[in-house]
Design an enzyme around this catalytic site. Structure first.
Site, PDB file in Angstrom:
ATOM      1  N   LYS A  15      10.337  67.400  51.401  1.00  0.00           N
ATOM      2  CA  LYS A  15       9.376  67.127  50.330  1.00  0.00           C
ATOM      3  C   LYS A  15       8.015  67.735  50.675  1.00  0.00           C
ATOM      4  O   LYS A  15       7.499  67.528  51.788  1.00  0.00           O
ATOM      5  CB  LYS A  15       9.251  65.610  50.151  1.00  0.00           C
ATOM      6  CG  LYS A  15       8.361  65.219  48.995  1.00  0.00           C
ATOM      7  CD  LYS A  15       8.249  63.714  48.880  1.00  0.00           C
ATOM      8  CE  LYS A  15       7.167  63.366  47.873  1.00  0.00           C
ATOM      9  NZ  LYS A  15       6.836  61.948  47.901  1.00  0.00           N
TER      10      LYS A  15
ATOM     11  N   LYS B 140      15.039  91.272  20.881  1.00  0.00           N
ATOM     12  CA  LYS B 140      15.937  90.607  21.841  1.00  0.00           C
ATOM     13  C   LYS B 140      17.405  90.871  21.500  1.00  0.00           C
ATOM     14  O   LYS B 140      18.229  91.083  22.394  1.00  0.00           O
ATOM     15  CB  LYS B 140      15.688  89.098  21.829  1.00  0.00           C
ATOM     16  CG  LYS B 140      14.519  88.723  22.702  1.00  0.00           C
ATOM     17  CD  LYS B 140      14.266  87.243  22.710  1.00  0.00           C
ATOM     18  CE  LYS B 140      12.903  87.022  23.346  1.00  0.00           C
ATOM     19  NZ  LYS B 140      12.433  85.666  23.183  1.00  0.00           N
TER      20      LYS B 140
ATOM     21  N   ASN C 201      11.756  72.464  31.323  1.00  0.00           N
ATOM     22  CA  ASN C 201      11.109  72.605  30.008  1.00  0.00           C
ATOM     23  C   ASN C 201      11.553  71.471  29.094  1.00  0.00           C
ATOM     24  O   ASN C 201      12.346  70.623  29.482  1.00  0.00           O
ATOM     25  CB  ASN C 201      11.411  73.982  29.411  1.00  0.00           C
ATOM     26  CG  ASN C 201      12.901  74.207  29.267  1.00  0.00           C
ATOM     27  OD1 ASN C 201      13.571  73.527  28.503  1.00  0.00           O
ATOM     28  ND2 ASN C 201      13.452  75.153  30.037  1.00  0.00           N
TER      29      ASN C 201
ATOM     30  N   PHE D 257      19.780  82.682  21.084  1.00  0.00           N
ATOM     31  CA  PHE D 257      18.726  81.981  20.362  1.00  0.00           C
ATOM     32  C   PHE D 257      17.395  82.632  20.704  1.00  0.00           C
ATOM     33  O   PHE D 257      17.240  83.204  21.791  1.00  0.00           O
ATOM     34  CB  PHE D 257      18.673  80.502  20.771  1.00  0.00           C
ATOM     35  CG  PHE D 257      19.643  79.645  20.013  1.00  0.00           C
ATOM     36  CD1 PHE D 257      21.009  79.740  20.255  1.00  0.00           C
ATOM     37  CD2 PHE D 257      19.197  78.747  19.057  1.00  0.00           C
ATOM     38  CE1 PHE D 257      21.909  78.963  19.559  1.00  0.00           C
ATOM     39  CE2 PHE D 257      20.093  77.953  18.348  1.00  0.00           C
ATOM     40  CZ  PHE D 257      21.448  78.058  18.596  1.00  0.00           C
TER      41      PHE D 257
ATOM     42  N   LYS E 177      19.460  92.611  24.419  1.00  0.00           N
ATOM     43  CA  LYS E 177      20.481  91.815  25.102  1.00  0.00           C
ATOM     44  C   LYS E 177      21.883  92.099  24.581  1.00  0.00           C
ATOM     45  O   LYS E 177      22.839  91.434  24.969  1.00  0.00           O
ATOM     46  CB  LYS E 177      20.144  90.322  24.971  1.00  0.00           C
ATOM     47  CG  LYS E 177      18.759  89.964  25.548  1.00  0.00           C
ATOM     48  CD  LYS E 177      18.495  88.474  25.535  1.00  0.00           C
ATOM     49  CE  LYS E 177      17.032  88.190  25.853  1.00  0.00           C
ATOM     50  NZ  LYS E 177      16.829  87.010  26.685  1.00  0.00           N
TER      51      LYS E 177
ATOM     52  N   ASP F  54      12.559  81.457  32.981  1.00  0.00           N
ATOM     53  CA  ASP F  54      12.408  82.890  33.248  1.00  0.00           C
ATOM     54  C   ASP F  54      12.000  83.138  34.693  1.00  0.00           C
ATOM     55  O   ASP F  54      12.251  84.209  35.241  1.00  0.00           O
ATOM     56  CB  ASP F  54      11.367  83.489  32.301  1.00  0.00           C
ATOM     57  CG  ASP F  54      11.893  83.548  30.876  1.00  0.00           C
ATOM     58  OD1 ASP F  54      13.103  83.766  30.716  1.00  0.00           O
ATOM     59  OD2 ASP F  54      11.099  83.349  29.928  1.00  0.00           O
TER      60      ASP F  54
HETATM   61  O1  C5P Z   1      13.930  83.461  26.826  1.00  0.00           O
HETATM   62  P1  C5P Z   1      14.364  84.354  25.695  1.00  0.00           P
HETATM   63  O2  C5P Z   1      13.508  84.173  24.477  1.00  0.00           O
HETATM   64  O3  C5P Z   1      14.557  85.772  26.097  1.00  0.00           O
HETATM   65  O4  C5P Z   1      15.790  83.771  25.266  1.00  0.00           O
HETATM   66  C1  C5P Z   1      16.560  84.317  24.255  1.00  0.00           C
HETATM   67  C2  C5P Z   1      18.034  84.075  24.513  1.00  0.00           C
HETATM   68  O5  C5P Z   1      18.352  84.509  25.827  1.00  0.00           O
HETATM   69  C3  C5P Z   1      18.507  82.645  24.428  1.00  0.00           C
HETATM   70  O6  C5P Z   1      19.778  82.663  23.826  1.00  0.00           O
HETATM   71  C4  C5P Z   1      18.595  82.193  25.875  1.00  0.00           C
HETATM   72  O7  C5P Z   1      19.592  81.202  26.061  1.00  0.00           O
HETATM   73  C5  C5P Z   1      18.926  83.476  26.590  1.00  0.00           C
HETATM   74  N1  C5P Z   1      18.381  83.581  27.954  1.00  0.00           N
HETATM   75  C6  C5P Z   1      19.261  83.746  28.990  1.00  0.00           C
HETATM   76  N2  C5P Z   1      18.791  83.904  30.278  1.00  0.00           N
HETATM   77  C7  C5P Z   1      17.479  83.902  30.535  1.00  0.00           C
HETATM   78  C8  C5P Z   1      16.570  83.753  29.485  1.00  0.00           C
HETATM   79  C9  C5P Z   1      17.057  83.592  28.205  1.00  0.00           C
HETATM   80  O8  C5P Z   1      20.463  83.717  28.747  1.00  0.00           O
HETATM   81  N3  C5P Z   1      17.052  84.066  31.791  1.00  0.00           N
END
Ligand code: C5P
Length: 383
Positions: A275, A326, A210, A312, A330, A265
């Site tokens: 390859k 979130k 990304n 974030f 989380k 994700d």
């Molecule tokens: O992708 P998302 O919006 O859910 O990300 C929110 C937070 O979760 C960010 O702090 C990101 O670094 C973290 N994150 C993570 N592992 C993932 C997806 C996101 O730690 N697989």
């Protein structure tokens, strides 16, 4: 502008590295500092008084007895004026004098009266560096609480040889200045920061990633280190799975974790061992992806009472609602919401515009500011 409103006194002694000091002065000024200069007589053989006076807009204090410059008591008034003194380059001669309280010129008399933070960047020939007299002087000076002694760097020396004796690069010296003036609000704390994009391998030569540049994460790591924290930065070419494993191993030893990485994700279900070749006539390719582990949520599950977890959220719609969800899901203590809608904020820019949302219901929206300033605001929430 990390040195806004600060008064920095630059002391230059007579080594060839003195030719770099006008750049150091510029760097300190760019960070907002007001700079004045004191030199030894020999230093002015390497860099001119006119250059230094033009850059700083102030008289250069180099001659204790120059009545014409009205410098009669400058060795006392300059330390009063300065918040910090940086001596670069510091020759073996000046180190010896400073270590033993000898004050016989403009620079050393000023240093002797300077009991506020001092940063010293020595520079000399490699043999002078290893001379026990020089080493003793450096140890004596670095044992003083207000002094930050930078070691010499190794590499090409002006005398034509390779060895240890180079002055540290000016950005390293500027960083030491900033660090010496930053309150150590995170002293003794262990902070883990994830940063940048992940790379999800397709085959030995390709990956899915990304636009994250890791600027915000690096700014956070720098700021946490300036505040005295022991920082572990988890960043670089790794997959979400690798970042997950590293984080799960590291987090139990941490006091604080800040998750600024843009973690994929989904990842390719299979990594091709060779390859992937396009076949004749092939017009499309279907990739099957599977979900990666959510690092933030996994850390949220194992988080202890004494640990702080900050995430974030980059949202494009229903920003606050999604960010709060979130935070909850989380088990974060705070979430930093940045919106791609704001001009100048997000991927690749040097600036960011964020809102903090905390578990205990607080909300703080900040204006557009540099990623360094944003980092400083985030770290302020920790102390
Ligand atoms: O992708 P998302 O919006 O859910 O990300 C929110 C937070 O979760 C960010 O702090 C990101 O670094 C973290 N994150 C993570 N592992 C993932 C997806 C996101 O730690 N697989």
């Amino acid at each position: 502008m990390t040195l806004q409103g600060k008064h920095i006194l630059v002391g230059i002694s007579g080594g060839i590295a003195a030719y770099k000091i006008p750049e150091l002065i510029r760097l300190l000024q760019k960070e907002g500092a007001e700079v004045r200069v004191t030199t030894t007589e020999n230093a002015l053989q390497f860099v001119t008084e006119l250059t230094l006076r033009t850059l700083t807009g102030a008289l250069v204090y180099s001659d204790v007895f120059a009545a014409v410059n009205q410098h009669a008591t400058e060795h006392i008034s300059l330390p009063d004026w300065a918040d910090l003194m940086v001596i670069a380059p510091a020759t073996a001669n000046i180190l010896g004098k400073m270590a033993h309280g000898i004050a016989d010129d403009a620079l050393t008399t000023t240093f002797a009266a300077m009991l506020k933070p001092v940063v010293i960047a020595p520079a000399m020939n490699d043999k002078m560096y290893i001379n026990p007299a020089t080493q003793d002087a450096m140890h004596l000076l670095s044992s003083q609480q207000h002094i930050t002694m930078l070691d010499c760097a190794t590499g090409y020396l002006a005398c034509g040889s390779e060895g240890k004796g180079r002055m540290q690069e000016i950005d390293v010296i500027a960083e030491a200045v900033i660090s010496a003036l930053t309150p150590k609000t995170l002293l003794g704390k262990k902070v883990m920061i994830t940063s940048g994009p992940t790379q999800e391998k397709l085959d030995p030569v390709r990956f899915i990633s990304n636009f994250s540049t890791g600027k915000q994460g690096r700014a956070l790591a720098k700021e946490a280190a300036r505040r005295g924290a022991e920082v572990t930065l988890i960043s670089g070419s790794m997959s979400a799975q690798e970042m997950y494993e590293t984080c799960m191993q590291t987090f139990p030893q941490m006091d604080i974790a800040i998750l600024a990485a843009a973690v994929a994700d989904f990842t390719p279900e299979e990594v091709a061992p060779e390859k992937i070749k396009k076949q004749p006539g092939q017009t499309e390719m279907i990739l099957r992806l599977r979900k990666t582990p959510d690092i933030a949520a996994s850390l949220g599950k194992i988080k202890r009472q004494d640990q702080t977890l900050i995430g974030f959220a980059l949202e494009t719609e229903n920003e606050e609602f999604n960010a709060l969800r979130k935070l909850e899901q989380k088990n974060l203590d705070m979430i930093v919401l940045n919106s791609l809608k704001d001009k100048g904020a997000g991927f690749g820019y040097d600036t960011n515009k964020v809102t903090f949302l905390t578990r205990d219901g607080h909300k703080k929206s900040l204006p557009l500011m540099s990623k360094e300033e944003t980092a400083s605001e985030i770290i302020n929430c920790l102390s």
